[in-house]
Design a protein around this motif. Structure first.
Motif, PDB file in Angstrom:
ATOM      1  N   THR C  43     -49.613 -31.092 -27.387  1.00 34.11           N
ATOM      2  CA  THR C  43     -50.669 -31.458 -26.820  1.00 34.11           C
ATOM      3  C   THR C  43     -51.934 -30.529 -27.637  1.00 34.11           C
ATOM      4  O   THR C  43     -52.849 -30.943 -27.837  1.00 34.11           O
ATOM      5  N   ALA C  44     -51.484 -29.127 -27.745  1.00 35.16           N
ATOM      6  CA  ALA C  44     -52.427 -28.274 -28.189  1.00 35.16           C
ATOM      7  C   ALA C  44     -52.578 -28.454 -29.749  1.00 35.16           C
ATOM      8  O   ALA C  44     -53.663 -28.212 -30.249  1.00 35.16           O
ATOM      9  N   VAL C  45     -51.344 -28.799 -30.521  1.00 29.27           N
ATOM     10  CA  VAL C  45     -51.495 -28.715 -31.924  1.00 29.27           C
ATOM     11  C   VAL C  45     -51.590 -30.024 -32.556  1.00 29.27           C
ATOM     12  O   VAL C  45     -51.932 -30.795 -33.681  1.00 29.27           O
ATOM     13  N   GLY C  46     -51.295 -31.308 -31.754  1.00 26.62           N
ATOM     14  CA  GLY C  46     -51.093 -32.562 -32.320  1.00 26.62           C
ATOM     15  C   GLY C  46     -52.475 -33.067 -32.950  1.00 26.62           C
ATOM     16  O   GLY C  46     -52.324 -33.757 -33.865  1.00 26.62           O
ATOM     17  N   GLY C  47     -53.403 -33.185 -32.604  1.00 22.75           N
ATOM     18  CA  GLY C  47     -54.902 -33.356 -32.993  1.00 22.75           C
ATOM     19  C   GLY C  47     -55.076 -32.685 -34.380  1.00 22.75           C
ATOM     20  O   GLY C  47     -55.502 -33.605 -35.151  1.00 22.75           O
ATOM     21  N   GLY C  48     -55.218 -31.571 -34.060  1.00 24.84           N
ATOM     22  CA  GLY C  48     -55.373 -30.748 -35.455  1.00 24.84           C
ATOM     23  C   GLY C  48     -54.455 -31.105 -36.736  1.00 24.84           C
ATOM     24  O   GLY C  48     -54.514 -31.007 -37.806  1.00 24.84           O
TER      25      GLY C  48
END
Lengths: 208, 208, 208
Positions: C43-48
């Motif tokens: 969740t925390a690094v998926g978008g980036g």
């Protein structure tokens, strides 16, 4: 047999077993032959593909198309073999454990070879080990194995940490690799057989 | 019209039709306008994006932002058009067939232009053709079309194989491209109309 | 505090809050500690991660492993904190709104720094903001928040458009960034509180 060869054969072995878990998952949903090959392919190459993209390396199966042949032929073989001989579905879990072990260690090795730091090596290894199976399960509409209650990614994490420790202790890399694969595989099998899990996250009280 | 132009217009056409399948899928789930545009975008550019990442090429819509405009405007158009005129939902399947055909051949072409081997060309083509629709269906919580029982990825596979054969036979590439698109489209429509499928993978007996 | 620092601290903040939304989502499904860390990480690094792959930049957490430590430690902290103190589940929605706002603007900033065109900047920003949460929800077997009826990606879109306008108007970038984050966050909170949505796409009549 040197390290490069050991890893190469382990990689092909992992490819075959993950392809088979994909095919067996496809069989439960009554997919046709080509759909089954697609699922087998995604399961077998998904984790390594994401690893290579994130590490900015050439994607392994684009460089070496033997992986594609291995998936296609092992899938075709099992497809027809299953028509004349019984395949225990429980096998899926054991093959998956072997694939998890092999791919985790290979993924970690690839990040180590690039001189990356320990947290990145662990992330890369776990990702290589679990992503193929996660995509397989999501596509089949099932809760990913990794999120069911027994130890799964944890086994990968422990095995890769062991690999890092052994390598820092100057153990021959070959031996460290084999030991780590065995540890991940054993942990996972043990978790399946005895239904072992980690503590579950549960807030004491939650208001909606 | 030369090959580059032919492929370019086909690509824009594929973008429009896949965007429309995304929008129609979104309408079934009563998504709002922006959610619908997101789904249309993912469906239209998902396959090509993965293709470019794996082939280590610049992502096509980052280089040419016309694709983004095409998705946004065709989605907006259909969104408002649908309020005054009836849209048959069955159209989704036909548009999807056209998108599959066009994107498969374009993906294969891109891998051919890089001088990659036949298995990679086939993988790349099938991936470009099916991935957008798979993501669309997963996000909408449906079993991906590709895994339902009629011929789907198989059509893409056959069309791309035909393209390879025709090119090896020194047929003009333009003609080979058009023929392959027509073959994939026809196969898929024929499979929908007559409910044609491949044999299903079914182990003779499986113990749990 | 200059812009680079502002963005850096906002980025860490976004990482913590998205990790928490991942952990809270995991708690509903009774995942174990390691499964919860995996979901928090994705969740925390998926978008980036997707943003960096598409922009052909080094993946941020491979370059700076502090992000991995931040996710692991904030997840561990919340995991044990939740055993002694109550966590309101509604908090998930507010944290998610903050993560959406911060990541959208950071993603847009990264594309702006590369000199890309406005549509690409908007795509990149929205993607950075929403993809982590979408993967979280898909893995947990839920309809992604983004596709539920309140304003979500729309807030990200409006905030990034505002950022572009303010920067074109030569407002100090620092101020433009802070304003845009606040607008996205407020819009989303307002949509949650008052259950505000956009018009839904609904064909007037559809035959199956």
């Amino acid at each position: 047999m040197n390290l490069v060869q050991t890893l190469y054969y382990l990689d092909l072995l992992g490819t075959v077993v993950f392809a088979m878990t994909g095919l067996l998952a496809a069989s439960r949903k009554q997919l046709d032959l080509f759909g089954a090959i697609v699922i087998a392919m995604v399961t077998a190459v998904g984790g390594g593909t994401l690893r290579d993209l994130i590490l900015d390396q050439p994607v392994f199966w684009v460089e070496h198309n033997i992986y594609i042949y291995v998936v296609v032929f092992s899938t075709l073989f099992l497809f027809f073999y299953a028509r004349i001989k019984e395949i225990p579905v429980k096998l899926l879990l054991y093959l998956d454990a072997l694939g998890l072990a092999v791919f985790s260690v290979i993924g970690a090795q690839k990040a180590m070879a690039l001189g990356l730091s320990d947290p990145i090596i662990i992330m890369t290894g776990v990702m290589t080990g679990v992503v193929g199976g996660v995509i397989r399960d999501v596509l089949m509409g099932e809760v990913p194995l990794i999120f069911r209650k027994e130890i799964y990614a944890t086994a990968s994490f422990i095995g890769i940490s062991l690999l890092l420790v052994l390598v820092h202790l100057n153990l021959p890399v070959d031996l460290a690799v084999i030991l780590s694969v065995m540890v991940i595989f054993s942990l996972r099998i043990w978790a399946i057989l005895f239904n072992i899990g980690l503590p579950v996250f549960q807030p004491i009280n939650s208001q909606d």
